[in-house]
Structure formats: structure tokens, C-alpha cells
Design an enzyme around this catalytic site. Structure first.
Site, PDB file in Angstrom:
ATOM      1  N   GLU A  83       0.932  -1.185   0.102  1.00  0.00           N
ATOM      2  CA  GLU A  83       0.071  -0.003  -0.005  1.00  0.00           C
ATOM      3  C   GLU A  83       0.935   1.252  -0.003  1.00  0.00           C
ATOM      4  O   GLU A  83       0.228   2.266   0.392  1.00  0.00           O
ATOM      5  CB  GLU A  83      -0.866  -0.020   1.276  1.00  0.00           C
ATOM      6  CG  GLU A  83      -1.930  -1.169   1.303  1.00  0.00           C
ATOM      7  CD  GLU A  83      -2.917  -1.144   0.348  1.00  0.00           C
ATOM      8  OE1 GLU A  83      -2.859  -0.602  -0.846  1.00  0.00           O
ATOM      9  OE2 GLU A  83      -3.895  -2.019   0.424  1.00  0.00           O
ATOM     10  N   HIS A 165     -12.432  -3.264   2.724  1.00  0.00           N
ATOM     11  CA  HIS A 165     -11.080  -3.279   2.761  1.00  0.00           C
ATOM     12  C   HIS A 165     -10.856  -2.907   4.194  1.00  0.00           C
ATOM     13  O   HIS A 165     -10.463  -3.875   4.906  1.00  0.00           O
ATOM     14  CB  HIS A 165     -10.532  -2.277   1.769  1.00  0.00           C
ATOM     15  CG  HIS A 165      -9.010  -2.447   1.933  1.00  0.00           C
ATOM     16  ND1 HIS A 165      -8.317  -2.088   0.885  1.00  0.00           N
ATOM     17  CD2 HIS A 165      -8.044  -2.505   3.048  1.00  0.00           C
ATOM     18  CE1 HIS A 165      -6.717  -2.216   1.103  1.00  0.00           C
ATOM     19  NE2 HIS A 165      -6.710  -2.667   2.146  1.00  0.00           N
TER      20      HIS A 165
END
Ligand code: 13P
Length: 221
Positions: A83, A165
Site C-alpha cells: 500500500e 477493505h
């Protein structure tokens, strides 16, 4: 007299890398995250420091933390978190932010699985900077599309949910970002419990503005 202390010095950590690892362990110990689902970054000069991808927090050592330069290039022994894009984009676009915490806490993520924001059902919603904690639309992990969606949901805010998520929480310091993550999860939990009695009434935008004004300077670390 004003006393200035950083979260690192308050907790006695010797380096930013140590403080990142301690925060990762705190994420899992407090139930805010599980396994290697989360990641943390801290501004470092023109770039940032970030957790490595898929390395269990208990095994993480300072040398495992990855540096990412202003050009987006990673250097270090490990690969950066998958990420890293949204961490990098947030820190580049938000001069008011120095720390980014991403996690998959159960209650906030349960709301995000429905694509639902946290509305102004409790005055503490105001700590994120507005009258709702937005939920960014789904995009696959690690993509530029997810980063773009997150940046938009975070516009003027210190936290958001990510559909299907998890959450992103921001702070001027790592302690503040951790505090924000904890509060967002608590709000989500309260909201989910309250939904058992039906959709709760909302506080007005004026009230949330009033709370924001009253809370200016609340965070001390
Ligand atoms: P990393 O282990 O690559 O940081 O990824 C975990 C995660 O949360 C993906 O969203």
C-alpha cells in the site's frame, strides 16, 4: 511555558523505525488489526519510512523498515508495503499530516463492507474533520486507483473507510494517527450496536461545526 514533545520521545523510542514497529504491535495487541493486514508510514525528510510488506510485526526489526524517497523509489533490505502508493500520495498531498495508519479493524471494516460511511451519530465523528467519516469506493489493494479514491475520501479529513477493505487514519504525529484509528473503530462499533434499534438520529452540521471548534487543540501528543 509550552513543552514540546514528540510521540517518540514521550515513549522513549530511540528511532522512528522503533516507534513504527511499536505502533504496529500495538495495532494488533489492541485488536485494531490482525496478522499483517495493516501498514504504517511516517514522514522522513522529503520522503517517508514505511513498514515492509507481509512481515509479521513480532519479527520486524528496525532494519526491515523501508525508506521511500521523494521520487517514489524504495531503498532498504525489504520490499515496501503493497500500500505504499496511498501512503506516499497522502504524505505528498497533505502537509498537515506526518503519519499514516492503515488497518482492518472488524467493526469499521464491517461498515465498509456495506460501503457505508459513519454519519454524525456521535459528536466524536467531528474529530475526523467533518460531519461524516467517508467511505472510499472499492479499488484493488496496492493500486493507484485505490490511492486516488482514498485521497478523495480524505479531502479535508483525518480518516476514512475503504469499501470492502479497512480504514486509513492520519495524524500530525504517529500517536495521533493511532488515536484516530482507535476512535474510528470505537465509533463504528457504537454505530453498529445502535443500528440494532434502527437508524439513529443525526447531529446537525452546525452542531458538528461547534464540536470541531470546541475541540481545537484537543490532541496533546
Ligand atoms: P502489506 O503487508 O503489503 O503492508 O499489505 C497489507 C494490507 O493491508 C493490504 O491492504
Amino acid at each position: 511555558m509550552q513543552i514540546k514533545r514528540t510521540s517518540q520521545s514521550r515513549r522513549g523510542f530511540s528511532s522512528p523505525e522503533d516507534s513504527i514497529i511499536a505502533a504496529c504491535r500495538e495495532l494488533n495487541a489492541s485488536g485494531l488489526n490482525q496478522g499483517t493486514s495493516g501498514n504504517i508510514s511516517l514522514r522522513q525528510g522529503a520522503g517517508l519510512l514505511i513498514t515492509p510488506t507481509s512481515l509479521p510485526y513480532d519479527a520486524m526489526e528496525p532494519a526491515d523498515i523501508v525508506a521511500i524517497g521523494v521520487d517514489g523509489q524504495a531503498s532498504g533490505e525489504r520490499r515496501p508495503s503493497s500500500e505504499w502508493r496511498f501512503h506516499y500520495d497522502i504524505l505528498r498531498n497533505r502537509p498537515d499530516v506526518n503519519a499514516v495508519v492503515h488497518a482492518h479493524p472488524v467493526h469499521a471494516t464491517a461498515l465498509a463492507m456495506h460501503g457505508r460511511p459513519i454519519p454524525a451519530v456521535h459528536y466524536m465523528v467531528a474529530i475526523a474533520g467533518g460531519d461524516e467519516i467517508r467511505c472510499a469506493p472499492y479499488a484493488r489493494f496496492g493500486t493507484q486507483e485505490l490511492s486516488n479514491a482514498a485521497l478523495k475520501a480524505l479531502d479535508g479529513r483525518m480518516a476514512c473507510l475503504l469499501a470492502h477493505h479497512g480504514i486509513i487514519a492520519l495524524g500530525r504525529t504517529l500517536s495521533q494517527a493511532m488515536w484516530m484509528a482507535q476512535e474510528i473503530e470505537a465509533l463504528a462499533r457504537m454505530y453498529l450496536v445502535s443500528l440494532q434499534l434502527g437508524e439513529p438520529p443525526r447531529l446537525s452540521p452546525e452542531e458538528i461545526e461547534g464540536v470541531r471548534a470546541a475541540m481545537k487543540g484537543y490532541a496533546q501528543v
